[in-house]
Structures are given as structure tokens and as C-alpha cells.
Design a protein around this motif. Structure first.
Motif, mmCIF file in Angstrom:
data_model
loop_
_atom_site.group_PDB
_atom_site.id
_atom_site.type_symbol
_atom_site.label_atom_id
_atom_site.label_comp_id
_atom_site.label_asym_id
_atom_site.label_seq_id
_atom_site.Cartn_x
_atom_site.Cartn_y
_atom_site.Cartn_z
ATOM 1 N N ASP A 52 47.576 20.087 22.979
ATOM 2 C CA ASP A 52 46.856 19.069 22.189
ATOM 3 C C ASP A 52 45.425 18.888 22.670
ATOM 4 O O ASP A 52 44.820 17.843 22.482
ATOM 5 N N GLY A 53 44.913 19.917 23.286
ATOM 6 C CA GLY A 53 43.599 19.783 23.897
ATOM 7 C C GLY A 53 42.463 19.711 22.888
ATOM 8 O O GLY A 53 42.549 20.247 21.794
ATOM 9 N N PHE A 54 41.436 19.042 23.353
ATOM 10 C CA PHE A 54 40.208 18.888 22.573
ATOM 11 C C PHE A 54 39.070 19.347 23.469
ATOM 12 O O PHE A 54 38.911 18.888 24.594
ATOM 13 N N ALA A 55 38.281 20.280 22.951
ATOM 14 C CA ALA A 55 37.239 20.889 23.769
ATOM 15 C C ALA A 55 35.896 20.746 23.077
ATOM 16 O O ALA A 55 35.809 20.745 21.841
ATOM 17 N N VAL A 56 34.897 20.689 23.909
ATOM 18 C CA VAL A 56 33.511 20.572 23.436
ATOM 19 C C VAL A 56 32.730 21.724 24.039
ATOM 20 O O VAL A 56 32.769 21.960 25.254
ATOM 21 N N GLY A 57 32.031 22.420 23.185
ATOM 22 C CA GLY A 57 31.244 23.551 23.651
ATOM 23 C C GLY A 57 29.906 23.119 24.237
ATOM 24 O O GLY A 57 29.608 21.926 24.405
ATOM 25 N N ASP A 58 29.102 24.119 24.524
ATOM 26 C CA ASP A 58 27.772 23.841 25.056
ATOM 27 C C ASP A 58 26.807 23.568 23.913
ATOM 28 O O ASP A 58 27.068 23.883 22.743
ATOM 29 N N LEU A 59 25.681 22.975 24.316
ATOM 30 C CA LEU A 59 24.613 22.789 23.345
ATOM 31 C C LEU A 59 24.055 24.147 22.969
ATOM 32 O O LEU A 59 23.716 24.960 23.833
ATOM 33 N N THR A 60 23.968 24.391 21.664
ATOM 34 C CA THR A 60 23.540 25.718 21.222
ATOM 35 C C THR A 60 22.889 25.614 19.871
ATOM 36 O O THR A 60 22.964 24.576 19.190
ATOM 37 N N THR A 61 22.243 26.677 19.489
ATOM 38 C CA THR A 61 21.666 26.790 18.147
ATOM 39 C C THR A 61 22.625 27.610 17.305
ATOM 40 O O THR A 61 22.919 28.774 17.633
ATOM 41 N N GLU A 114 42.020 25.879 28.600
ATOM 42 C CA GLU A 114 42.306 24.911 29.660
ATOM 43 C C GLU A 114 42.793 23.582 29.080
ATOM 44 O O GLU A 114 43.419 22.795 29.781
ATOM 45 N N ALA A 115 42.483 23.322 27.792
ATOM 46 C CA ALA A 115 42.813 22.027 27.204
ATOM 47 C C ALA A 115 44.300 21.844 26.951
ATOM 48 O O ALA A 115 44.783 20.723 26.822
ATOM 49 N N GLY A 116 45.041 22.905 26.803
ATOM 50 C CA GLY A 116 46.477 22.756 26.535
ATOM 51 C C GLY A 116 46.784 22.668 25.041
ATOM 52 O O GLY A 116 45.933 22.930 24.180
ATOM 53 N N ARG A 174 19.614 24.911 13.162
ATOM 54 C CA ARG A 174 19.574 23.599 13.774
ATOM 55 C C ARG A 174 20.434 23.606 15.030
ATOM 56 O O ARG A 174 21.515 24.202 15.066
ATOM 57 N N PRO A 175 20.002 22.897 16.068
ATOM 58 C CA PRO A 175 20.837 22.808 17.279
ATOM 59 C C PRO A 175 22.136 22.088 16.962
ATOM 60 O O PRO A 175 22.132 21.055 16.287
ATOM 61 N N THR A 176 23.230 22.645 17.447
ATOM 62 C CA THR A 176 24.541 22.080 17.149
ATOM 63 C C THR A 176 25.356 22.005 18.415
ATOM 64 O O THR A 176 25.039 22.612 19.438
ATOM 65 N N LEU A 177 26.446 21.250 18.253
ATOM 66 C CA LEU A 177 27.414 21.105 19.334
ATOM 67 C C LEU A 177 28.800 21.339 18.711
ATOM 68 O O LEU A 177 29.194 20.640 17.776
ATOM 69 N N THR A 178 29.509 22.336 19.211
ATOM 70 C CA THR A 178 30.794 22.726 18.633
ATOM 71 C C THR A 178 31.905 21.914 19.272
ATOM 72 O O THR A 178 31.987 21.832 20.507
ATOM 73 N N LEU A 179 32.744 21.323 18.423
ATOM 74 C CA LEU A 179 33.909 20.571 18.874
ATOM 75 C C LEU A 179 35.147 21.249 18.270
ATOM 76 O O LEU A 179 35.163 21.564 17.057
ATOM 77 N N ALA A 180 36.172 21.457 19.035
ATOM 78 C CA ALA A 180 37.348 22.228 18.553
ATOM 79 C C ALA A 180 38.634 21.576 19.023
ATOM 80 O O ALA A 180 38.653 20.890 20.063
ATOM 81 N N ILE A 181 39.714 21.832 18.231
ATOM 82 C CA ILE A 181 41.060 21.367 18.550
ATOM 83 C C ILE A 181 42.047 22.390 18.023
ATOM 84 O O ILE A 181 41.775 23.097 17.040
ATOM 85 N N ARG A 182 43.168 22.586 18.700
ATOM 86 C CA ARG A 182 44.131 23.599 18.277
ATOM 87 C C ARG A 182 44.674 23.270 16.895
ATOM 88 O O ARG A 182 44.823 22.109 16.534
ATOM 89 N N ASP A 183 44.993 24.374 16.168
ATOM 90 C CA ASP A 183 45.580 24.169 14.839
ATOM 91 C C ASP A 183 47.056 23.805 14.974
ATOM 92 O O ASP A 183 47.605 23.791 16.076
ATOM 93 N N SER A 184 47.654 23.548 13.867
ATOM 94 C CA SER A 184 49.052 23.087 13.901
ATOM 95 C C SER A 184 50.023 24.163 14.332
ATOM 96 O O SER A 184 51.097 23.889 14.870
#
Length: 607
Positions: free
Chosen positions: A141-150, A137-139, A156-166
Motif C-alpha cells: 500500500d505504499g505511496f512514493a514521491v519522486g524527485d523534482l524533475t522536468t 520500498e513502499a510495500g 513544466r517542472p513536475t513532481l511525480t506521485l505514485a501508488i500501486r495499482d489494485s
């Protein structure tokens, strides 16, 4: 009911009530101060947690921005990682050491296959279906944030942040350490026991750092405390809610700004009980102080009120009771240091007692005098009558039964003139008039009606009273009047005997001498004539010797009668000048001498 209860309350409880009323404003002021302290403490805590939450959101927003910059840099500069294979691991190691906030760094292609991931497997990321959907949905140049997860590579609890590659065939991601993310707030500004947390409003998962420093991640909690506190309200604020550990906290919350933070809300909370603990301590201290002050005030009032109010009142009350039972010797003893009102009241009580004592003495003296007067009035033979200013009898002594022949009670309210006979009523009226004029009367005699003897003579002595009316003493003088009449008759008889010749009935020589002296002086004074005729019976001795003394006496009486009939004027006086009281011894009775031995048989009719 209330009035009867109030009447049973003594003076000491009333003094305590006065003290309680007096200290009530002080207690109310302390209560208001405590309430103000509570409010100020809560307001300060709310302002503190709100500021801390806004600061945490600011820091976390910066962390998200830094993470995006890192991903964009990695997207275009790390050819080793984009190529994948074993060569990307050293690069990851270097990047993780340089960025301790990350627990994972990797690249995933469009088929969800891991190109470069330290975990060596993509299964840990492949389970995050929501992240792939959000990347789609981000397109470009989109930047997305996942859910709170382990994370699978670390517990350790983490939060995944992602962005499309080149190449736009996959995306580069990092796993942000939630403990690090929650710790970037300004903890130094928070009070002890404060906790930080983050809520993902999209999934409903909640992550928090407890007092021990451990990070806890919960599954979606429908209607969670923070979610309910936030509701549909503003994106920042303060709310009271119960945390995951069941502790009621004051939570300051704020939403992360920007698209990258959409759905995340950071919160900072402090225990409400711990925040208010100092206030409770101060309140308890103030309440204890106020209670101690009130208790000391009540005890002091009880003691002081007893000494200054109850003791004198009790003494005055006891004195009043003793006076009530007739003890007029008692006196109130009020200490000089007592209130002047009590001293004046004690002095007035003593003065009243002295007056009552004097009045009692006067009453006893008056009673004694009255008893004596009543004894005299009731036992005297005279009748004592008191009349008022209108002339009405108000008191009649019992002697009225014997003297007046009537009951004393029947005379009360009557007019004294009614007891007299009609012929003497004028005398009584004149006596009453004299008394009304203020003069005394004495020895007033008149006759009164009596049912037995028809009438009695009484003698009245009376004196007027200062307030009006008079006192009359009525004495029965019937016997005395009778004796006086008899004495008058006897005196008249004695006078007759003293100035009358017993044989002839003519005036005797003594009376003749008195009368002659008076008439002689009158003749001298008036220069008139005085005639004196002296008669003598010739040869009376012979007649007396011849016929005897009885015949001689009768002869003298006949001569005296003839002589008395010849006295025609009132001033003429006939007296027997010669002779003694007994005719037999009288030498002045001449009788003719008769021969011895010859006595006529009867005297002549005329001598």
C-alpha cells in the motif's frame, strides 16, 4: 598636548561643543529608534515569512493528501485506464480538466511499461529510477514521491506521485505541476517581491518561483543556501540566505509533515533590501532631520553665542588691553539686553577704571608734590632728616654734605645723636624724647662734629609724624652764633661807652643819675640812709691853663684812680658828675690862675 590644544579653542567652538553634547542624547535616541525600527521590521518580516511558510506547508501537505486520495480513487475505480489502450485517453482528458494541478496521469506495469499514459510513451517515466526504487520500498500500500524533475510530456517542472495499482502489478502515478504546488500558499499575506520555493533535501534539487512568475528548477546544489541555512536544525524556522538569483532574502521554511512529505521543505522569502527599504528611507529622513536640527542649532548657537557671549567678552577684553596700555579713559559699553553677569562685569570694569584713573591722578599729584619736596629738599641749604619710630635716619637731604660734612647715604640707618659732639648729646637726646612724646620742638641748638671745622652750631626744628617718627630741619647757624657773640661783645662795649667816662674810667653822669635813682628808691623803701659825697678839684682851671690840657687830663686820671681805689664795698659807685666828653672843653676843671705869659716848664707830680 591635549591641554595645549584645549587652550587654543575659542569660546564659539566651546559653545558648539556644548550644543553637540546637548544634542548627543537626541541623536542617540534617534539612532536607538532607527535600530529599534530595523529590529522590529526584521522581526515582523521573519514572523511573516515563517507564518507564510507554515501556511504553504499546510496547503502543500493537503495537496499531497488530495493527490494520494485521487490516486487511490483512480486505483480502484478507473477500469478503463487499468485496461490500457486508446480508450484511456478520453478518461485522462477528463481527469486532467477536472484536476488542473496535474500535468500527467498514467499507469505503469511492473515491467515499467506504460499501460495508460497521455504521453503515449513510458520513456518519460522510465528514467525515474529513483521512483521505482521508492515504490519497491513502499510495500503493497505504499505511496512514493519522486524527485523534482522536468516532465518529458511538458516542459513544466513536475513532481511525480505514485501508488500501486489494485493488481499489485504496477502503479498509478500523476505529475503534479510544481508551479501550481508553489502557488497554493497564501500570497496575499506576503509583501511585494516575496518568492516561494521548495527544496528536496533527498536529491538536493531546488524549485522556486521568481519575481516574473517563472518556475526555475535547479540541479542538485551541494551546500545550497537554503540547505546550509536549515542544516541539522529544526524542521521549521527563519534564516537569512542568498537565493538562486543572488539576492539576499529572509527565508521562512518548514518541512512537509507525514511520510508523504519526507524530504521536502517549503520556504517563503522576501528580499531583505526591499523589506528594509522603508526603514532605510525613514532612517535617512530621521538622520537628515537630526542633522538639519543640529546644523540649525549650531548656526543659531554660533550667532546667538556671538551676540550674547563673544561680543561682550571681546569688548571687555579690548577694554582690559586698553587699560593695560594705560588708556584709563575707555569704558565698557554692555547693552542692557545682555546677560546681567556681563553687565555687572562691565560695571565693575568701569568702576575699576575710574578708581585707577583717580589713583593715577593722585599718584601724579603725589609725584608732583614729591618732586617739589625733593627739589626743595635737594636744593635747600638746610638739612632735611627723617627718622622712624626707633630714631633711625631713613632720609637725609644732600645738604648734609655741606652742613655736616658727611655723605647723606652714610647717615642712613644711624642715630641722630651721633652727629653731635659729646658735650651736647644730652640736648639731642632730650629733643628725640620730646618728639617721641608727640610734641614739636623748635630752635634747639647744639654743636655737631665736622671734619673740617671740628664743630659747627646747628639749629633744629622738628615735628612728629602721625605714623611714627619725625622730620627734622637742621640749619647751620655757626655764622649767626659767631655774629651774636660779636654783637654781645659790641653791646657790652657800647654799654661801657654809654655808662663810663672815657677819660677817667669812672661812671659818667648818666649812669650816676640812673644809679642814684635806684639807690634813692631803695633807701626810701627800706627806710635806710643814703650817703652822697661830692668832690671838686680846686684851682684846676689854673693848673690846666698853666700846664696844658694833656697835663690836666693826666691829673684827672690820677685823681679818678685814687678815688676808685677808695671804693671798698660792691654797692659803692664813683662817678664823674661834672665835665663833658672832652676834657679840654670841660669847665669843671679848676685851674689856679697864672700870670700872663708865664708857663711852667713841667707840671707837678700831684695836682
Amino acid at each position: 598636548m591635549l591641554a595645549s590644544l584645549v587652550q587654543c579653542v575659542g569660546i564659539r567652538p566651546r559653545l558648539l561643543a556644548v550644543i553637540l553634547v546637548a544634542v548627543t542624547p537626541f541623536v542617540v535616541l534617534i539612532a536607538l529608534e532607527i535600530r529599534s525600527d530595523f529590529r522590529e521590521t526584521l522581526a515582523a518580516a521573519r514572523a511573516e515569512v515563517r507564518t507564510a511558510a507554515e501556511l504553504a506547508v499546510s496547503n502543500q501537505s493537503r495537496a499531497f493528501l488530495e493527490s494520494r486520495v485521487f490516486l487511490e480513487t483512480l486505483q480502484y475505480t478507473s477500469a478503463t485506464m487499468l485496461a490500457g489502450g486508446p480508450g484511456c485517453d478520453p478518461t485522462q482528458e477528463l481527469l486532467l480538466e477536472a484536476n488542473p494541478q496535474f500535468v500527467r496521469i498514467g499507469i505503469v506495469d511492473q515491467a515499467r511499461t506504460s499501460i495508460c499514459d497521455r504521453s503515449t510513451v513510458a520513456s518519460g517515466l522510465l528514467g525515474e529510477t529513483v521512483l521505482f526504487e521508492r515504490m519497491a520500498e513502499a510495500g503493497y500500500d505504499g505511496f512514493a514521491v519522486g524527485d523534482l524533475t522536468t516532465g518529458h510530456a511538458a516542459t513544466r517542472p513536475t513532481l511525480t506521485l505514485a501508488i500501486r495499482d489494485s493488481s499489485n502489478t504496477g502503479f498509478v502515478f500523476v505529475g503534479y505541476d510544481l508551479e501550481y504546488l508553489l502557488a497554493i500558499g497564501d500570497q496575499d499575506r506576503l509583501t511585494a517581491g516575496a518568492t516561494t520555493s521548495m527544496l528536496d533535501s533527498r536529491s538536493g534539487r531546488f524549485v522556486a518561483v521568481d519575481k516574473a512568475g517563472d518556475v526555475r528548477l535547479t540541479d542538485p546544489v551541494p551546500g545550497g543556501a537554503l540547505a546550509l541555512a536549515i542544516g541539522e536544525g529544526p524542521r521549521s524556522g527563519v534564516a537569512d540566505a542568498v537565493g538562486l538569483d543572488g539576492v539576499e532574502r529572509i527565508l521562512g521554511f518548514a518541512a512537509l509533515p507525514g511520510s508523504e512529505g519526507t524530504g521536502f521543505i517549503a520556504s517563503v522569502g522576501v528580499s531583505k533590501a526591499e523589506t528594509l527599504a522603508p526603514v532605510y528611507a525613514r532612517s535617512m529622513k530621521a538622520a537628515a532631520t537630526a542633522l538639519l536640527v543640529c546644523l540649525l542649532a549650531c548656526l543659531a548657537t554660533w550667532w546667538l553665542g556671538t551676540r550674547t557671549h563673544v561680543v561682550p567678552i571681546v569688548r571687555l577684553t579690548r577694554m582690559a588691553k586698553r587699560i593695560g596700555i594705560g588708556d584709563l579713559e575707555t569704558r565698557a559699553e554692555i547693552a542692557p539686553w545682555q546677560a546681567p553677569e556681563f553687565r555687572r562685569l562691565g560695571t565693575k570694569h568701569n568702576m575699576m577704571t575710574e578708581r585707577l584713573q583717580a589713583a593715577r591722578a593722585a599718584e601724579q599729584a603725589a609725584a608732583a608734590r614729591d618732586a617739589i619736596y625733593r627739589l626743595l629738599a635737594e636744593n635747600t641749604a638746610d638739612v632735611v632728616v627723617r627718622i622712624d619710630a626707633d630714631g633711625t635716619c631713613t632720609f637725609v637731604s644732600p645738604a648734609a654734605r655741606e652742613v655736616l660734612g658727611t655723605d647723606p647715604f652714610d647717615m642712613l640707618g644711624s642715630d641722630p645723636t651721633t652727629i653731635s659732639i659729646p658735650e651736647d648729646r644730652g640736648v639731642v637726646e632730650e629733643m628725640i624724647a620730646t618728639l617721641r612724646s608727640g610734641d614739636r620742638v623748635s630752635d634747639v641748638r647744639f654743636r655737631v662734629r665736622h671734619p673740617v671745622t671740628a664743630a659747627k652750631w646747628v639749629e633744629v626744628t622738628a615735628r612728629p609724624l602721625a605714623g611714627g617718627g619725625a622730620v627734622l630741619v637742621v640749619r647751620d647757624i655757626t655764622r649767626r652764633v659767631t655774629m651774636e657773640e660779636e654783637l654781645k661783645v659790641a653791646n657790652r662795649r657800647l654799654e661801657v661807652l654809654a655808662f663810663e667816662d672815657a677819660l677817667t674810667g669812672l661812671t659818667n653822669r648818666r649812669a650816676f643819675d640812673v644809679r642814684f635813682d635806684v639807690e634813692f628808691k631803695r633807701a626810701v623803701r627800706d627806710k635806710t640812709d643814703l650817703s652822697l659825697i661830692i668832690l671838686d678839684i680846686d684851682r684846676f682851671k689854673n693848673f690846666n691853663d698853666t700846664y696844658g690840657h694833656p697835663a690836666g687830663d693826666e691829673c684827672l686820671r690820677l685823681v679818678a684812680t685814687a678815688f676808685r681805689h677808695s671804693l671798698n664795698r660792691p654797692g659803692d659807685v664813683g662817678a664823674r658828675y661834672g665835665g663833658r666828653s672832652s676834657p679840654r672843653s670841660s669847665p669843671e676843671r679848676p685851674w689856679r690862675a697864672l700870670p700872663t705869659g708865664r708857663r711852667p716848664s713841667a707840671p707837678p707830680s700831684v695836682c
